[in-house]
Design an enzyme around this catalytic site. Structure first.
Site, mmCIF file in Angstrom:
data_model
loop_
_atom_site.group_PDB
_atom_site.id
_atom_site.type_symbol
_atom_site.label_atom_id
_atom_site.label_comp_id
_atom_site.label_asym_id
_atom_site.label_seq_id
_atom_site.Cartn_x
_atom_site.Cartn_y
_atom_site.Cartn_z
ATOM 1 N N HIS A 106 -9.373 3.080 -2.113
ATOM 2 C CA HIS A 106 -7.982 2.682 -1.896
ATOM 3 C C HIS A 106 -7.481 1.790 -3.031
ATOM 4 O O HIS A 106 -7.405 0.574 -2.891
ATOM 5 C CB HIS A 106 -7.880 1.967 -0.549
ATOM 6 C CG HIS A 106 -6.490 1.568 -0.151
ATOM 7 N ND1 HIS A 106 -5.358 2.229 -0.598
ATOM 8 C CD2 HIS A 106 -6.051 0.577 0.662
ATOM 9 C CE1 HIS A 106 -4.284 1.642 -0.067
ATOM 10 N NE2 HIS A 106 -4.677 0.642 0.679
ATOM 11 N N CYS A 156 0.821 -1.225 0.000
ATOM 12 C CA CYS A 156 0.000 0.000 0.000
ATOM 13 C C CYS A 156 0.845 1.261 0.000
ATOM 14 O O CYS A 156 0.308 2.364 -0.129
ATOM 15 C CB CYS A 156 -0.960 -0.015 1.184
ATOM 16 S SG CYS A 156 -2.068 -1.430 1.142
#
Lengths: 141, 380
Positions: B329, B81
């Site tokens: 996301h 991430c």
């Protein structure tokens, strides 16, 4: 269990070993330089102090205390829920994750003492192999 | 060494684009950022491209095939991430070193649906549900429970993060959800992994964001200092050893390590930060990072979310974009979308969600594995 089953028993975690007597136990590493106890398999250097060649196999305690957990209600497709995913600090060092079984969710408390046990499973794998997983159960003090 | 600036940045609206390719999404964001700077692909001396899902398939070069194959060096990054932030930081390093004056940084991702996680197996056997859980929700649920264990943080306090960030997203036309979610709705949504309901988990979306990173000399020569954003700190750390992080990823220690380094590099303290885009992949994470980034004392996050001080209009607005929870996301895009968001506020161009008068802001991401990247940005 029969000899045949003993020979084909295989662990489901790097810190679970099968003894010569066929009984599973927990084994980790201890660093002879910094003294850290790790619930991991063999590696070349200590992840804490970076000393090379200082990790020695050590028997880990099969008692510990619940550090944190969650009740998993939804997991990957096909995985049975709910189950309690727990993180346990073993007495004497090393932290391992696993399922906490046999308890009502309301009865779970941080720091509760737990016992590590082992279950033999028939899961997909090579024909004739059986796997063993570790589980946590509550200890009544 | 002279300072490094962002002179152009933009993102596409995060959402689901099943009929579009990764390279098309990345190229759209790149062209938007180039337009923002008034430049073209021929002005760029290198491309740093972040993507996770197709990390072994030269996404940056494929984007160049949609932008113009000028032959510049392309570096593809993959860092969970933190992928987008890592690509941006590679661009920052390239400018900081003096090797280039103008580089393009892109983060782009097409996500699937469903729960993220390693899907770990051992000895060929999937261990999910047999040996605990490796899903991302269960991991961040366990970390939330660790916070509850230490400080008594409640399910309701975690849920308030989602109420706040979903509210913020209603003011962001580039966010996925753009919907209000009252507290009862958040708490009564499907329980995924206690204390995380479905509305407390970030939304999987497709997305892309881009930034043009520039040397001070070049920004001045181009006459682009007026809207330029100075990079006061760029920090990336991997997780230091902590006694439990081999069994459960520890995003606290790595964030604290990165935050300390970032504040030192920028020469500012937490009280000088006026807005933060931090890694709210799950509602529990946002509260953990309040104390990791030192905007409150250890144990203070529950009271901080209760106080409303992290809402737009509060003392330190957090995730006014809607955050990962509501903006969405897309792993590789997130880090650069955060840069876009903070830069847009520092430029005074954030419209309804503008943090009034903001001059210094922070972006933060963590990546499973683990890593943490922090940038501190300032209006030039």
């Amino acid at each position: 269990m029969s000899d045949d089953e003993t020979e084909s028993l295989r662990p489901l975690a790097p810190f679970v070993k099968i003894g010569a007597d066929g009984k599973p136990y927990l084994e980790g590493m201890k660093c002879t330089s910094c003294g850290e106890v790790l619930a991991v398999g063999s590696r070349r250097a200590c992840p804490k102090c970076a000393a090379v060649g200082t990790l020695e196999a050590v028997r880990l305690a099969e008692r510990g205390r619940l550090y944190t957990y969650t009740v998993v209600r939804r997991s990957f497709p096909g995985v049975a829920t709910p189950f309690v995913a727990a993180l346990v600090d073993l007495d004497g060092g090393g932290t391992i994750k696993g399922n906490l079984i046999g308890l009502n969710c309301d009865a779970i408390q941080f720091d509760m003492p737990v016992q590590v046990g082992f279950e033999t499973l028939s899961v997909a794998g090579e024909a004739g192999t059986r796997h063993v997983r570790h589980v946590f159960t509550a200890v009544v003090e | 060494m002279s300072d490094v600036y962002v002179i152009g940045t933009d993102m596409i609206r995060f959402g689901r684009y099943p009929d579009r390719s990764v390279e098309d999404l990345g190229a759209e964001a790149a062209l938007l950022a180039l337009k923002d700077a008034g430049l073209g692909i021929r002005d760029m001396q290198a491309l740093y491209c972040g993507n996770m899902g197709e990390a072994n398939r030269s996404v940056g070069q494929r984007v160049m095939q949609h932008l113009g194959q000028t032959g510049i060096p392309v570096v593809n990054t993959a860092n969970a991430c933190a992928t987008g932030a890592t690509a941006f930081r590679e661009g920052w390093i390239a400018i900081k070193s003096g090797l280039y004056d103008l580089v393009l940084c892109i983060g782009v991702e097409k996500m699937g649906r469903g729960l993220l996680g390693g899907g770990a197996s051992y000895d060929g056997v999937p261990t999910e549900g047999l040996v605990g859980s490796g899903t991302m929700p269960s991991m961040f649920a366990s970390l939330g429970m660790e916070h509850t264990r230490k400080y008594g943080t409640t399910f309701e306090q975690f849920a308030k993060v989602s109420v706040k960030n979903h509210h913020h997203s209603t003011m962001n036309d580039k966010a996925m959800y753009r919907m209000e979610t009252p507290l009862a709705q958040v708490m009564e949504a499907e329980m995924i992994s206690f204390p995380l309901t479905k509305l407390m988990c970030s939304v999987n979306v497709d997305g892309a964001a881009a930034a043009i990173v520039c040397s001070e000399r070049k920004a001045r020569a181009l006459g682009l200092m007026g809207r330029a954003i100075r990079v006061r700190a760029s920090v990336l750390q991997s997780d230091p050893y902590t006694p439990r992080n081999l069994a459960l990823m520890d995003f606290n220690s790595v964030t604290r390590l990165a935050a300390g380094a970032a504040y030192e590099m920028a020469g500012v303290g937490p009280s000088e930060i006026e807005l933060i885009e931090l890694h709210d992949c799950f509602a529990t994470a946002e509260l953990m990072h309040y104390e990791n980034l030192r905007i409150c004392t250890d144990g203070g996050p529950g009271a901080l979310i209760d106080s409303g001080e992290t809402e737009l209009g509060g003392r330190i607005p957090v995730n006014v974009s809607g955050g990962l929870l509501s903006k969405g996301h897309p792993l590789g895009a997130t880090g650069i979308a955060n840069i876009y968001e903070v830069a847009t506020h520092l430029r005074g161009e954030a419209g309804l969600r503008q943090v009034e008068g903001a001059r210094i802001g922070m972006t933060h991401v963590v990546g499973a594995g683990s890593s943490c990247a922090i940038h501190i940005l300032e209006k030039a």
